[in-house]
Design a protein around this motif. Sequence first.
Motif, short mmCIF file in Angstrom:
data_model
loop_
_atom_site.label_atom_id
_atom_site.label_comp_id
_atom_site.label_asym_id
_atom_site.label_seq_id
_atom_site.Cartn_x
_atom_site.Cartn_y
_atom_site.Cartn_z
N VAL A 101 0.88 -1.34 -0.11
CA VAL A 101 0.11 -0.08 -0.01
C VAL A 101 0.79 1.36 0.00
N ASN A 102 1.82 1.24 0.83
CA ASN A 102 2.80 2.44 0.89
C ASN A 102 3.64 2.51 -0.32
N ALA A 103 3.91 1.54 -1.00
CA ALA A 103 4.64 1.63 -2.25
C ALA A 103 3.83 2.29 -3.40
N VAL A 104 2.51 1.90 -3.26
CA VAL A 104 1.72 2.49 -4.39
C VAL A 104 1.50 4.06 -4.24
N ARG A 105 1.24 4.29 -2.92
CA ARG A 105 1.20 5.77 -2.29
C ARG A 105 2.44 6.64 -2.68
N ALA A 106 3.65 5.73 -2.53
CA ALA A 106 5.04 6.71 -2.78
C ALA A 106 5.10 6.91 -4.30
N ALA A 107 4.50 5.75 -5.23
CA ALA A 107 4.68 5.95 -6.45
C ALA A 107 3.69 6.93 -7.05
N ASN A 108 2.66 7.35 -6.35
CA ASN A 108 1.66 8.63 -6.65
C ASN A 108 2.00 9.60 -6.09
N GLY A 109 3.30 9.73 -5.05
CA GLY A 109 3.82 10.96 -4.72
C GLY A 109 2.99 11.26 -3.42
N GLU A 110 2.26 10.39 -2.70
CA GLU A 110 1.54 10.84 -1.52
C GLU A 110 2.47 10.20 -0.39
N SER A 111 2.04 10.63 0.81
CA SER A 111 2.90 10.36 1.97
C SER A 111 2.55 9.02 2.49
N PRO A 112 3.29 8.45 3.29
CA PRO A 112 2.92 6.65 3.65
C PRO A 112 2.20 6.87 4.72
N SER A 113 1.18 5.72 4.53
CA SER A 113 0.05 5.53 5.75
C SER A 113 1.10 5.09 6.80
N LYS A 114 0.32 5.44 7.96
CA LYS A 114 0.80 5.30 9.30
C LYS A 114 -0.11 4.30 10.16
N PHE A 115 -0.62 3.39 9.30
CA PHE A 115 -1.66 2.24 10.28
C PHE A 115 -0.85 1.28 10.98
N MET A 116 -1.27 1.22 12.43
CA MET A 116 -0.51 0.71 13.32
C MET A 116 0.96 0.74 13.40
N THR A 117 1.42 2.17 13.29
CA THR A 117 2.69 2.39 13.48
C THR A 117 3.12 3.10 14.51
N ILE A 118 4.04 2.97 15.68
CA ILE A 118 4.31 3.56 16.49
C ILE A 118 5.53 4.50 16.13
N SER A 119 5.37 5.61 16.60
CA SER A 119 6.31 6.81 16.18
C SER A 119 7.72 6.69 17.12
N PHE A 120 8.47 5.76 16.78
CA PHE A 120 9.74 5.92 17.45
C PHE A 120 10.81 7.02 16.90
N ILE A 121 10.91 7.00 15.87
CA ILE A 121 11.76 8.12 15.11
C ILE A 121 10.85 9.10 14.67
N SER A 122 11.24 10.28 15.10
CA SER A 122 10.14 11.62 14.66
C SER A 122 10.92 12.51 13.50
#
Length: 122
Positions: A101-122
């Motif tokens: 999903v994030n590869a398709v979003r990146a190919a379209n120039g969109e920002s990545p999805s943060k689904f179920m992602t904990i922000s360790f590095i901001s």
Amino acid sequence: MEIINQQKATSRSDNGLLAVTHLTQLLHYCTGVGGFIVPLVLWLTTKDSVEGMNEHGKSIVNFQLSLLLYIIISVPGILLFGLGLLGFLFVGIIGFVMPIVNAVRAANGESPSKFMTISFIS
């Protein structure tokens, strides 16, 4: 005194490289290793020269660390009526679907999805 070659380093837009960086997370399923190391190396080597690589690289590292944490939590969960097995199934499905999903979003120039992602590095 003359200053020669005083050009500012410009960043380039490369959505294909961003998409490939996301897809390298799937190396876990092919080889068993490399799904964390390869995207990390790509991010660290090109974060200053490719537009959006810093954002996408941080997203990938945060996602991989989140998956690792979910796996660590699921191990003792196996003793609790087998709930850890559901956790492993969840991690397996999310770990396969979200990089695509994030590869398709990146190919379209969109920002990545943060689904179920904990922000360790901001």
